[in-house]
Each structure stands twice: as structure tokens, then as C-alpha cells.
Scaffold this motif. Structure first.
Motif, PDB file in Angstrom:
ATOM      1  N   TYR A 263      12.196  12.245  -4.024  1.00 45.46           N
ATOM      2  CA  TYR A 263      12.813  10.958  -4.351  1.00 45.46           C
ATOM      3  C   TYR A 263      12.611  10.618  -5.826  1.00 45.46           C
ATOM      4  CZ  TYR A 263      13.661   9.788   0.589  1.00 45.46           C
ATOM      5  OH  TYR A 263      14.117   9.770   1.879  1.00 45.46           O
ATOM      6  N   ALA A 264      11.427  10.904  -6.357  1.00 42.37           N
ATOM      7  CA  ALA A 264      11.161  10.629  -7.776  1.00 42.37           C
ATOM      8  C   ALA A 264      12.096  11.446  -8.658  1.00 42.37           C
ATOM      9  CB  ALA A 264       9.703  10.926  -8.101  1.00 42.37           C
ATOM     10  N   LYS A 265      12.302  12.708  -8.291  1.00 45.98           N
ATOM     11  CA  LYS A 265      13.208  13.562  -9.076  1.00 45.98           C
ATOM     12  C   LYS A 265      14.638  13.048  -9.041  1.00 45.98           C
ATOM     13  CE  LYS A 265      10.799  18.011  -9.031  1.00 45.98           C
ATOM     14  NZ  LYS A 265      10.893  19.456  -8.688  1.00 45.98           N
ATOM     15  N   LYS A 266      14.995  12.396  -7.934  1.00 44.48           N
ATOM     16  CA  LYS A 266      16.347  11.841  -7.807  1.00 44.48           C
ATOM     17  C   LYS A 266      16.454  10.452  -8.440  1.00 44.48           C
ATOM     18  CE  LYS A 266      19.325  13.028  -5.227  1.00 44.48           C
ATOM     19  NZ  LYS A 266      20.636  13.708  -5.469  1.00 44.48           N
ATOM     20  N   GLY A 267      15.341   9.946  -8.986  1.00 45.86           N
ATOM     21  CA  GLY A 267      15.354   8.612  -9.570  1.00 45.86           C
ATOM     22  C   GLY A 267      15.275   7.507  -8.539  1.00 45.86           C
ATOM     23  N   ARG A 268      14.933   7.834  -7.301  1.00 50.26           N
ATOM     24  CA  ARG A 268      14.825   6.853  -6.215  1.00 50.26           C
ATOM     25  C   ARG A 268      13.348   6.443  -6.100  1.00 50.26           C
ATOM     26  NH1 ARG A 268      18.231  10.174  -1.745  1.00 50.26           N
ATOM     27  NH2 ARG A 268      17.438   8.543  -0.328  1.00 50.26           N
ATOM     28  N   PHE A 269      12.893   5.692  -7.087  1.00 50.39           N
ATOM     29  CA  PHE A 269      11.454   5.464  -7.258  1.00 50.39           C
ATOM     30  C   PHE A 269      10.859   4.544  -6.187  1.00 50.39           C
ATOM     31  CE2 PHE A 269      13.026   6.516 -11.562  1.00 50.39           C
ATOM     32  CZ  PHE A 269      12.312   7.700 -11.730  1.00 50.39           C
ATOM     33  N   LYS A 270      11.623   3.595  -5.693  1.00 53.55           N
ATOM     34  CA  LYS A 270      11.107   2.714  -4.639  1.00 53.55           C
ATOM     35  C   LYS A 270      10.826   3.514  -3.373  1.00 53.55           C
ATOM     36  CE  LYS A 270      13.159  -1.643  -6.193  1.00 53.55           C
ATOM     37  NZ  LYS A 270      14.096  -2.754  -5.856  1.00 53.55           N
ATOM     38  N   GLU A 271      11.739   4.425  -3.042  1.00 54.26           N
ATOM     39  CA  GLU A 271      11.538   5.269  -1.863  1.00 54.26           C
ATOM     40  C   GLU A 271      10.374   6.233  -2.077  1.00 54.26           C
ATOM     41  OE1 GLU A 271      15.774   6.264  -0.046  1.00 54.26           O
ATOM     42  OE2 GLU A 271      15.856   5.963  -2.210  1.00 54.26           O
ATOM     43  N   ALA A 272      10.253   6.743  -3.302  1.00 56.40           N
ATOM     44  CA  ALA A 272       9.123   7.625  -3.626  1.00 56.40           C
ATOM     45  C   ALA A 272       7.813   6.883  -3.419  1.00 56.40           C
ATOM     46  CB  ALA A 272       9.241   8.112  -5.066  1.00 56.40           C
ATOM     47  N   PHE A 273       7.757   5.642  -3.918  1.00 56.33           N
ATOM     48  CA  PHE A 273       6.545   4.834  -3.795  1.00 56.33           C
ATOM     49  C   PHE A 273       6.168   4.651  -2.320  1.00 56.33           C
ATOM     50  CE2 PHE A 273       4.113   0.977  -3.387  1.00 56.33           C
ATOM     51  CZ  PHE A 273       3.225   1.037  -4.459  1.00 56.33           C
ATOM     52  N   LEU A 274       7.155   4.360  -1.480  1.00 60.67           N
ATOM     53  CA  LEU A 274       6.896   4.130  -0.053  1.00 60.67           C
ATOM     54  C   LEU A 274       6.333   5.378   0.611  1.00 60.67           C
ATOM     55  CD1 LEU A 274      10.037   2.017   0.947  1.00 60.67           C
ATOM     56  CD2 LEU A 274       7.667   1.208   0.717  1.00 60.67           C
ATOM     57  N   GLU A 275       6.825   6.549   0.200  1.00 64.70           N
ATOM     58  CA  GLU A 275       6.322   7.799   0.794  1.00 64.70           C
ATOM     59  C   GLU A 275       4.858   8.040   0.410  1.00 64.70           C
ATOM     60  OE1 GLU A 275       7.779   9.614   3.033  1.00 64.70           O
ATOM     61  OE2 GLU A 275       9.634   8.457   2.956  1.00 64.70           O
ATOM     62  N   PHE A 276       4.543   7.864  -0.871  1.00 64.98           N
ATOM     63  CA  PHE A 276       3.155   8.074  -1.300  1.00 64.98           C
ATOM     64  C   PHE A 276       2.232   7.014  -0.686  1.00 64.98           C
ATOM     65  CE2 PHE A 276       5.387  10.061  -5.062  1.00 64.98           C
ATOM     66  CZ  PHE A 276       5.075  11.361  -4.714  1.00 64.98           C
ATOM     67  N   GLN A 277       2.740   5.794  -0.558  1.00 65.32           N
ATOM     68  CA  GLN A 277       1.952   4.727   0.064  1.00 65.32           C
ATOM     69  C   GLN A 277       1.673   5.052   1.527  1.00 65.32           C
ATOM     70  OE1 GLN A 277       0.680   1.999  -1.636  1.00 65.32           O
ATOM     71  NE2 GLN A 277      -0.486   1.780   0.260  1.00 65.32           N
ATOM     72  N   LYS A 278       2.642   5.639   2.205  1.00 62.15           N
ATOM     73  CA  LYS A 278       2.468   6.047   3.602  1.00 62.15           C
ATOM     74  C   LYS A 278       1.350   7.085   3.708  1.00 62.15           C
ATOM     75  CE  LYS A 278       3.436   6.580   7.997  1.00 62.15           C
ATOM     76  NZ  LYS A 278       3.086   5.535   8.988  1.00 62.15           N
ATOM     77  N   VAL A 279       1.321   8.027   2.767  1.00 59.11           N
ATOM     78  CA  VAL A 279       0.272   9.050   2.783  1.00 59.11           C
ATOM     79  C   VAL A 279      -1.101   8.409   2.657  1.00 59.11           C
ATOM     80  CG1 VAL A 279      -0.687  11.062   1.581  1.00 59.11           C
ATOM     81  CG2 VAL A 279       1.791  10.841   1.860  1.00 59.11           C
ATOM     82  N   VAL A 280      -1.222   7.440   1.744  1.00 56.49           N
ATOM     83  CA  VAL A 280      -2.519   6.770   1.528  1.00 56.49           C
ATOM     84  C   VAL A 280      -2.921   5.957   2.761  1.00 56.49           C
ATOM     85  CG1 VAL A 280      -3.748   5.082   0.102  1.00 56.49           C
ATOM     86  CG2 VAL A 280      -2.243   6.767  -0.969  1.00 56.49           C
ATOM     87  N   GLU A 281      -1.936   5.422   3.470  1.00 59.92           N
ATOM     88  CA  GLU A 281      -2.248   4.718   4.719  1.00 59.92           C
ATOM     89  C   GLU A 281      -2.793   5.690   5.770  1.00 59.92           C
ATOM     90  OE1 GLU A 281       1.350   2.795   5.857  1.00 59.92           O
ATOM     91  OE2 GLU A 281       1.347   1.429   4.128  1.00 59.92           O
ATOM     92  N   ILE A 282      -2.258   6.915   5.771  1.00 62.48           N
ATOM     93  CA  ILE A 282      -2.726   7.941   6.707  1.00 62.48           C
ATOM     94  C   ILE A 282      -4.112   8.448   6.300  1.00 62.48           C
ATOM     95  CG2 ILE A 282      -2.268  10.255   7.629  1.00 62.48           C
ATOM     96  CD1 ILE A 282       0.753   9.652   7.090  1.00 62.48           C
ATOM     97  N   ASP A 283      -4.272   8.675   4.997  1.00 60.98           N
ATOM     98  CA  ASP A 283      -5.531   9.228   4.481  1.00 60.98           C
ATOM     99  C   ASP A 283      -5.852   8.550   3.153  1.00 60.98           C
ATOM    100  OD1 ASP A 283      -7.663  10.672   3.547  1.00 60.98           O
ATOM    101  OD2 ASP A 283      -6.596  12.582   3.362  1.00 60.98           O
ATOM    102  N   HIS A 284      -6.841   7.671   3.154  1.00 61.00           N
ATOM    103  CA  HIS A 284      -7.199   6.906   1.948  1.00 61.00           C
ATOM    104  C   HIS A 284      -7.706   7.796   0.815  1.00 61.00           C
ATOM    105  CE1 HIS A 284      -6.530   3.181   4.022  1.00 61.00           C
ATOM    106  NE2 HIS A 284      -7.426   3.460   4.950  1.00 61.00           N
ATOM    107  N   GLN A 285      -8.061   9.049   1.132  1.00 59.91           N
ATOM    108  CA  GLN A 285      -8.641   9.928   0.122  1.00 59.91           C
ATOM    109  C   GLN A 285      -7.668  11.011  -0.344  1.00 59.91           C
ATOM    110  OE1 GLN A 285     -12.465  11.293   1.632  1.00 59.91           O
ATOM    111  NE2 GLN A 285     -13.423   9.518   0.659  1.00 59.91           N
ATOM    112  N   ASN A 286      -6.403  10.841  -0.077  1.00 59.52           N
ATOM    113  CA  ASN A 286      -5.413  11.815  -0.530  1.00 59.52           C
ATOM    114  C   ASN A 286      -5.139  11.575  -2.017  1.00 59.52           C
ATOM    115  OD1 ASN A 286      -2.783  13.113  -1.096  1.00 59.52           O
ATOM    116  ND2 ASN A 286      -2.809  13.548   1.093  1.00 59.52           N
ATOM    117  N   THR A 287      -5.813  12.325  -2.857  1.00 56.78           N
ATOM    118  CA  THR A 287      -5.750  12.081  -4.308  1.00 56.78           C
ATOM    119  C   THR A 287      -4.384  12.420  -4.903  1.00 56.78           C
ATOM    120  OG1 THR A 287      -6.732  14.269  -4.715  1.00 56.78           O
ATOM    121  CG2 THR A 287      -8.234  12.384  -4.641  1.00 56.78           C
ATOM    122  N   TYR A 288      -3.651  13.330  -4.268  1.00 51.27           N
ATOM    123  CA  TYR A 288      -2.320  13.676  -4.762  1.00 51.27           C
ATOM    124  C   TYR A 288      -1.407  12.453  -4.690  1.00 51.27           C
ATOM    125  CZ  TYR A 288       2.002  16.368  -5.366  1.00 51.27           C
ATOM    126  OH  TYR A 288       3.204  16.851  -5.831  1.00 51.27           O
ATOM    127  N   ALA A 289      -1.412  11.784  -3.537  1.00 46.01           N
ATOM    128  CA  ALA A 289      -0.578  10.589  -3.373  1.00 46.01           C
ATOM    129  C   ALA A 289      -1.067   9.458  -4.276  1.00 46.01           C
ATOM    130  CB  ALA A 289      -0.585  10.142  -1.909  1.00 46.01           C
TER     131      ALA A 289
END
Length: 285
Positions: A72-98
Motif C-alpha cells: 500500500y505504501a508503494k502505491k501511495g495508499r498511506f492510510k491503508e498502509a498505516f492500518l495494516e502496520f497498526q494491525k500487526v502491532v495489535e497482534i504483536d506489540h513487539q513486532n519491530t518491523y511494523a
């Protein structure tokens, strides 16, 4: 033929009685594999479709969500990108990549405080995360706190001492703060690790140029062109150097030497208007 028949007969029960969980895992892994292949080939839309289907089947799949965020970030869809990374952090608070990408997206929005908090969170989880230290140093530099900027950029270097990018980043930080001796050492370390790192070569050239050692600067920028004849920075730098030398010669009434340097300019930048104009004006003299 008999062996093929037996193999088929053996497979039938396995396929019929495979658990839904096993089949689901196969489906998700296949989707992820295909998504990664589309991503590698640059077909971002099809890659997104594969990863979206993967997270539909397996909503807790951190890898698939992270890949969707990148796509999504590569496509310039930054809000959707943010939601995906935020979802990862909700699943795992220690996911440093997200967390890293959330920080980068906050930086993109000029929200330095939230970006800073994300990078700080990363180094608490992973004290050897060079990327987080680098971005923290960058934020300190932006906040006009050079001491802290250098401190964190050094930590980035120490956390990833064999990575040429890390040394180059630190070199640029030193260079921006006019700490040229330190910058030169880090540029040189970059080139020890990666001899064709042209940005470091160009940086060394500027150190020499600003010290008045123009011949040495030109030598460095020519090294870059030997590696990449289309390097725009090196072409620009050499154009400036040759034109400056031509103007210096002209002020000293040495038209022959000025013409020589304008010819040198056109050899690497044939469309340079200043060199074309003055060469035409002074060549016959």
C-alpha cells in the motif's frame, strides 16, 4: 503405470481426510508465495490481492499484514498502509518491523513526536536496531540537537558496523555539522565495505572541494563516473568545478586555460549552457 496408479490411490485418502486447518495453512502459504512472486515482478495490484486473501483466511498473519502495508505504501495508499502496520502491532506489540514503518509514516506526516515514540519503543525492544537509532538521530538533527544526533547515529553504526549504509549515514551527519575529519573517516569506512558506493565518493569530493583542493575533488568525482557514467551528482559536481576553474582562469586573463575547462565541462555535460556560451565567445581568441 501401476506405480502411478498406486501413488494416486495413496494420495486420495490424504486429500480427502486432510484437516481443514492443514488445508487452510496450505492455502495461506500458497497465497503468500504467489503474492511475494507478484511483488518481486512489480505487479503490485495482483500482489495486494493475494495478501488480502491471505489475511481474510488468516486474520492474525503478521507477515501478510506487513507485506500489505509495504505494498500500500508503494502505491501511495498511506492510510491503508498505516492500518495494516497498526494491525500487526495489535497482534504483536513487539513486532519491530511494523513499529518501524509506523514511525516512518508518522515522519511522512511531519508528526515527529509520534515517530520519535515509535523509534524509542523499538530500541527498548531491540537495543541493537540500527534503523531505529538512525531515525532517532535524524529527528534530533532536525530538532537542531547535534550532540544527540551524533550520539544516536553512532549507536546506529555500532549496532550495524558491517553495513556500509550505516557508516554513510553517520558520515552525512558529521558532514552536515561541518565535522569534516569525522565525516571523511566514515566515508572511507563506507568505501572499505563497499568500494563502489558512489555517494560516499561524492561526499569525499565535496570535503576536498570545500578545503580548496579542487584537483583532488575532481579526481574523486571522476572515480564516480568511472563506476556510473550517468551519476547525476558527479556530473553536476564536475560541471561546477570546471566552470569555477574556467571563471578563475578568465579573471586571471588566461583565456586559453578557461577554454580548456569549458571543454572539460562539455565533455561530461554537453548541454551546459554556460560552457557552450562562453566557449563560443572565447574559443577564437
Amino acid at each position: 503405470m501401476i506405480l502411478r496408479f498406486l501413488a494416486t490411490v495413496t494420495l486420495i485418502p490424504l486429500l480427502c481426510f486432510a484437516s481443514p486447518k492443514f488445508a487452510k495453512a496450505l492455502d495461506v502459504n500458497d497465497l503468500i508465495f504467489r503474492g511475494a512472486d507478484y511483488h518481486y515482478k512489480g505487479d503490485l495490484d495482483h500482489a495486494i490481492k493475494q495478501f488480502r486473501e491471505a489475511v481474510r483466511i488468516e486474520p492474525e498473519n503478521e507477515y501478510a499484514h506487513n507485506q500489505l502495508g509495504i505494498l500500500y505504501a508503494k502505491k501511495g495508499r498511506f492510510k491503508e498502509a498505516f492500518l495494516e502496520f497498526q494491525k500487526v502491532v495489535e497482534i504483536d506489540h513487539q513486532n519491530t518491523y511494523a513499529l518501524l514503518w509506523l514511525g516512518i509514516l508518522y515522519l511522512r506526516e511531519n508528526d515527529l513526536k509520534r515517530a520519535f515514540d515509535k523509534f524509542q519503543e523499538i530500541v527498548r525492544i531491540d537495543p541493537n536496531n540500527a534503523d531505529a537509532y538512525y531515525f532517532l538521530g535524524t529527528i534530533y538533527n532536525f530538532r537542531h540537537n547535534p550532540a544527540k544526533a551524533i550520539e544516536y547515529l553512532k549507536k546506529a553504526r555500532d549496532a550495524d558496523s558491517d553495513e556500509p549504509d550505516t557508516h554513510y549515514r553517520l558520515a552525512r551527519a558529521f558532514h552536515n555539522l561541518d565535522m569534516t575529519s569525522n565525516a571523511l573517516l566514515e566515508y572511507q569506512k563506507t568505501l572499505e565495505l563497499k568500494p563502489n558506493y558512489t555517494k560516499a565518493i561524492n561526499g569525499i569530493g565535496w570535503i576536498y572541494y570545500n578545503q580548496g583542493r579542487i584537483d583532488m575533488a575532481i579526481k574523486e568525482w571522476k572515480k564516480t563516473l568511472a563506476i556510473n557514467p550517468r551519476d547525476r551528482d558527479a556530473i553536476f559536481n564536475l560541471t561546477k568545478a570546471y566552470n569555477d576553474l574556467a571563471w578563475k582562469a578568465l579573471r586571471e586573463k588566461d583565456i586559453k586555460r578557461a577554454v580548456f575547462y569549458w571543454k572539460e565541462t562539455l565533455a561530461i555535460n554537453p548541454k551546459n549552457k554556460a560552457a557552450l556560451y562562453y566557449l563560443k565567445r572565447y574559443k577564437s581568441r
